[in-house]
Every structure is written in C-alpha cells, then in structure tokens.
Scaffold this motif. Sequence first.
Motif, PDB file in Angstrom:
ATOM      1  N   ASP A  25       0.824  -1.203   0.000  1.00 31.98           N
ATOM      2  CA  ASP A  25       0.000   0.000   0.000  1.00 31.98           C
ATOM      3  C   ASP A  25       0.860   1.255   0.000  1.00 31.98           C
ATOM      4  OD1 ASP A  25      -2.879   1.009   0.400  1.00 31.98           O
ATOM      5  OD2 ASP A  25      -1.772   2.084   1.956  1.00 31.98           O
ATOM      6  N   GLU A  26       0.293   2.349  -0.493  1.00 29.99           N
ATOM      7  CA  GLU A  26       1.025   3.608  -0.576  1.00 29.99           C
ATOM      8  C   GLU A  26       1.452   4.111   0.802  1.00 29.99           C
ATOM      9  OE1 GLU A  26       2.990   6.942  -1.516  1.00 29.99           O
ATOM     10  OE2 GLU A  26       2.463   5.278  -2.853  1.00 29.99           O
ATOM     11  N   SER A  27       0.652   3.848   1.821  1.00 21.94           N
ATOM     12  CA  SER A  27       1.036   4.286   3.162  1.00 21.94           C
ATOM     13  C   SER A  27       2.335   3.622   3.599  1.00 21.94           C
ATOM     14  CB  SER A  27      -0.082   3.968   4.162  1.00 21.94           C
ATOM     15  OG  SER A  27      -0.361   2.575   4.200  1.00 21.94           O
ATOM     16  N   VAL A  28       2.491   2.349   3.279  1.00 24.03           N
ATOM     17  CA  VAL A  28       3.704   1.614   3.627  1.00 24.03           C
ATOM     18  C   VAL A  28       4.858   2.043   2.724  1.00 24.03           C
ATOM     19  CG1 VAL A  28       4.724  -0.687   3.860  1.00 24.03           C
ATOM     20  CG2 VAL A  28       2.322  -0.318   4.460  1.00 24.03           C
ATOM     21  N   ALA A  29       4.561   2.242   1.449  1.00 18.85           N
ATOM     22  CA  ALA A  29       5.602   2.707   0.518  1.00 18.85           C
ATOM     23  C   ALA A  29       6.149   4.059   0.953  1.00 18.85           C
ATOM     24  CB  ALA A  29       5.031   2.790  -0.897  1.00 18.85           C
ATOM     25  N   GLY A  30       5.258   4.927   1.444  1.00 20.31           N
ATOM     26  CA  GLY A  30       5.709   6.221   1.923  1.00 20.31           C
ATOM     27  C   GLY A  30       6.671   6.099   3.099  1.00 20.31           C
ATOM     28  N   LEU A  31       6.375   5.175   4.006  1.00 18.41           N
ATOM     29  CA  LEU A  31       7.259   4.965   5.154  1.00 18.41           C
ATOM     30  C   LEU A  31       8.613   4.395   4.722  1.00 18.41           C
ATOM     31  CD1 LEU A  31       4.823   3.518   7.831  1.00 18.41           C
ATOM     32  CD2 LEU A  31       5.869   5.774   7.803  1.00 18.41           C
ATOM     33  N   THR A  32       8.599   3.459   3.790  1.00 17.27           N
ATOM     34  CA  THR A  32       9.865   2.867   3.357  1.00 17.27           C
ATOM     35  C   THR A  32      10.712   3.889   2.601  1.00 17.27           C
ATOM     36  OG1 THR A  32       8.828   1.939   1.363  1.00 17.27           O
ATOM     37  CG2 THR A  32       8.944   0.529   3.302  1.00 17.27           C
ATOM     38  N   ARG A  33      10.060   4.822   1.914  1.00 17.90           N
ATOM     39  CA  ARG A  33      10.827   5.904   1.275  1.00 17.90           C
ATOM     40  C   ARG A  33      11.391   6.857   2.338  1.00 17.90           C
ATOM     41  NH1 ARG A  33       6.388   5.820  -2.408  1.00 17.90           N
ATOM     42  NH2 ARG A  33       5.443   7.616  -1.368  1.00 17.90           N
ATOM     43  N   ALA A  34      10.568   7.162   3.320  1.00 18.90           N
ATOM     44  CA  ALA A  34      10.984   8.114   4.354  1.00 18.90           C
ATOM     45  C   ALA A  34      12.146   7.585   5.184  1.00 18.90           C
ATOM     46  CB  ALA A  34       9.802   8.447   5.266  1.00 18.90           C
ATOM     47  N   PHE A  35      12.152   6.276   5.432  1.00 16.76           N
ATOM     48  CA  PHE A  35      13.165   5.681   6.311  1.00 16.76           C
ATOM     49  C   PHE A  35      14.077   4.710   5.572  1.00 16.76           C
ATOM     50  CE2 PHE A  35       9.555   6.806   9.055  1.00 16.76           C
ATOM     51  CZ  PHE A  35      10.193   7.643   9.953  1.00 16.76           C
TER      52      PHE A  35
END
Length: 462
Positions: free
Chosen positions: A43-53
């Motif tokens: 999901d995009e919410s998880v993808a956003g976290l993996t990009r952020a960290f």
Amino acid sequence: MATILRKIAEQVLSRTTFSDLAMERARDAAVDTIGCMIAGRNDESVAGLTRAFGREIARGGEARLVTGGSASSSLAALINATAAHALDFDDNFHPARAHASAVLVPALLAVLTNGEVVSGRRFLEAYLAGLEAQAAVGFGVNPSHYNRGWHATATVGSIGAAAGVARLLGAGKEAIATAMSLATSLACGPKGQFGTTAKPLHAGIAARNAVDAARMALAGMSGRPDILERRQGFLDLFGGDEANGWEGLTFGETHIIESRGLVTKRHPCCASTHRAIDALLDMKQEHALAAEDIFRIETKVGISAARNLAYPEPTDEMQARFSMQYCLAAAFLKGSLSLSDFTRQEIDRPEIRELMPRIEMQAYSAEEEKGVERLPHIVTVTMRSGHVYSKSRLHAKGSVEAPMSGQEREVKFMDCLRWANGHASKGAFQRLGALAELETLSHDNAFWNLISDGPHPERTSP
C-alpha cells in the motif's frame, strides 16, 4: 498506592492460565492480522514509510519487515502495523473502540529479535495481556473519548499494547505500569485523518510507541503511575464530557476475548459500514432486490459512525473505504466486497456511481444514544413500486454473535495473499494455524519466512 495502571499491570501478570477458547481466538486474531499485514505491504502508506526511512532500512536491524529486509524494532513496529491497518481489513475490538490486533501483533513481532526465544504460546499470552489492558484503559474513557474525535487505535491501543510488549519482555508489575504510563505521553491520533494514509499510520505509531515505551520502562525511565486518573492526566485531557473513569473497573474470571471477543472483518472497509452492508445484502437475498427497481436506500447509524464516513463521493480508494454510499452500492451490485473492489478503476464504475446518489445516511441523535452502549444500524429500502423493506443489525458478521466460519477465515486470508503476491497457498494458512504449538518464534526461522518472503510487486491503481 493502587493506581489504575498498577491495577491493570497486576491483572495482566496474575492471569497466567488461559482457556482453550481464549487461546484459539487469540490465534485466529494473530493469523487474521498477519494476513492483513501481508495484504497491506504494497500500500502507498507503507511505501511512503519505506521511502521516508530508506536509509535506516538499508542498514538493517534486529527486527524483520513484512516488506522484506529488517530494521530496528521500533521502525519495524511502525511499518508492519501500518501495513496491517492499511486496507482497513483488520479486526475491531469494541471494549477499546480500537483496531486492537493491528497494533498488538506487529508490536509483539517487532521484539522477536535474535536475542529473544519466545514460544508461540507465550506470544499469544502476551497478546491476550495487551488485549485485556486495552479493554481496561478503554473502560474509563470510551465511548466519550472516541466520540470526541480520538482514534482509540492510536491512543488506547498504544497504552494497552505497551503492557503486552512489556509482559513479553519479562517485565514485572512496576515496569508494566511504567510502560503504560510512558505510552500515555506518546498517545495521539485524531479521527479527522480518516480517509488519508495518516489513518493506517496511526496503528503504526501506536505499535512503535508500545515497543519504545516498554523498552524505556525496562531501561529505567519513569512515568506517573496515576497518569490515567490524575488531574491533567489521560482522563482529564482525553476523556470527553461523558467519560466515567475507572471506579467501576473489574476483571472477570474469564478473559475479555471470551466474554466480548473481537470482530473479524468480513469487508475491507471502515467497520462503520459493516452492519449496514450485512443488512442490505440480507434484504437483497430475502426479497430478490434489483438495483434498477430501487428508488432510495436509507441508513441510520451511530453518531461516531456517521462522522467516520465523511466521503459521500469518494475520489480515491482510501476515501471509498470511508464512504457509506460507495460501500453499499458496490456490495449490493457485486453481492460481496473484496480487496479488488477498492481500486481507482472500480470506484469509478458507472453502475456504482449511478446507484450512489440514491443512498442516504443519517445518525441517531445524542439523546437516543445517551446511556446506550450500542444501537442497531438500520437500512430501509424504498422500491419504485412503493414497497418498503427494512432491516436492522446490532452485530456485524465476524462478531462473536455472528462469527465467521473457519472456511470464511481461510477465504479472507487467501484474498489477502492474492492481493499481495498474485498467488496464495492454503499451506500458509494451515501452518499459521499451529501458531500456539510452535516452540520458537524468532527473527530468522520459517515463521518469519512465511510472513516476509515472496514477491512484492508494485500495486498501483489504474
């Protein structure tokens, strides 16, 4: 001094034996959450976290990620719990007004590091401890806390999950109480974020807070043991005008998972829609209703449910999960809802958009809800012929009053695996069903390989 947190801590430590029913329901909840976690990993919410960290993930760590690789236990809890809640397919726990398992299961998994040897049974016992703690915290503030606009998954869930993590790490009564106290200082999450990727992030934040609070408590950090009930404490600031406090808090001989249970979600959308969906599908079957013959569909729901469902005309898949109009229209036309019904392409289907304007929603009044824990959701269908059909549902499919069968749970789990990988193996569901019998759950054994290995294709909406 017998503060509320110490009372809860003493309870979760003193309950050392669990019935077969409690262990079975805990196992089912863990397996269901793992399925949701796998489904949500793209999901995009998880993808956003993996990009952020990304840099922290690249360096690895002691805890496994459902997306593959490893990170610190804190970051793993954040990412894995966000994945568990990303598609809003994870269970509900009414005593806490929270998505209890989406916080608890990833938080507990995050501390299964190389240095920890934990059996499947001990893992489930810690889950049950955290669940009972969530119920106890929620007892004093809900439903006023939730109705005021706090997402209890991120507040009550964080505080209760800290008790479960602390117990899994071998903490005593004072350390468990301190872990919950520290988690109270971390509690956050406004329901105004529903319909955005911040909503599943709330579960991730709660799981991370639970892990961090437990470890800080064990490292000697301090917090007030009366922070729930004292002036300028949790009740005072977060409770709302009608919160009762914990004066009447008692613990039953049987565990809360036996007496109240969890609600396993049948539909991958906000639980505020579920009873209405179930009632409408029942009427469709009972009366052979056809969409073209319907003049109007009216729903009556609780105040908090109406506030949760803020998107009568959703523009993306996340908003669609919080739209009574979309969920009812799609469920009626298709006969059921699955994860594939929440994509950009599906939400724009002409036949769904044509039915949606004929669906109306209203809420009970504050006077009707006063003093009542739970009111039924009512669906009324008016036909073009003038015939009127009506049905109410007090409990959704998946609750202890209307449980899902083992086969239905397996079908849901397979749907989650197919959504994540494009394929599913019944063996995965069966192996996870033996969770209580596993001698060790560790960072690098077959249990974690089952969760985190396999292809992770990019899933983007058309």
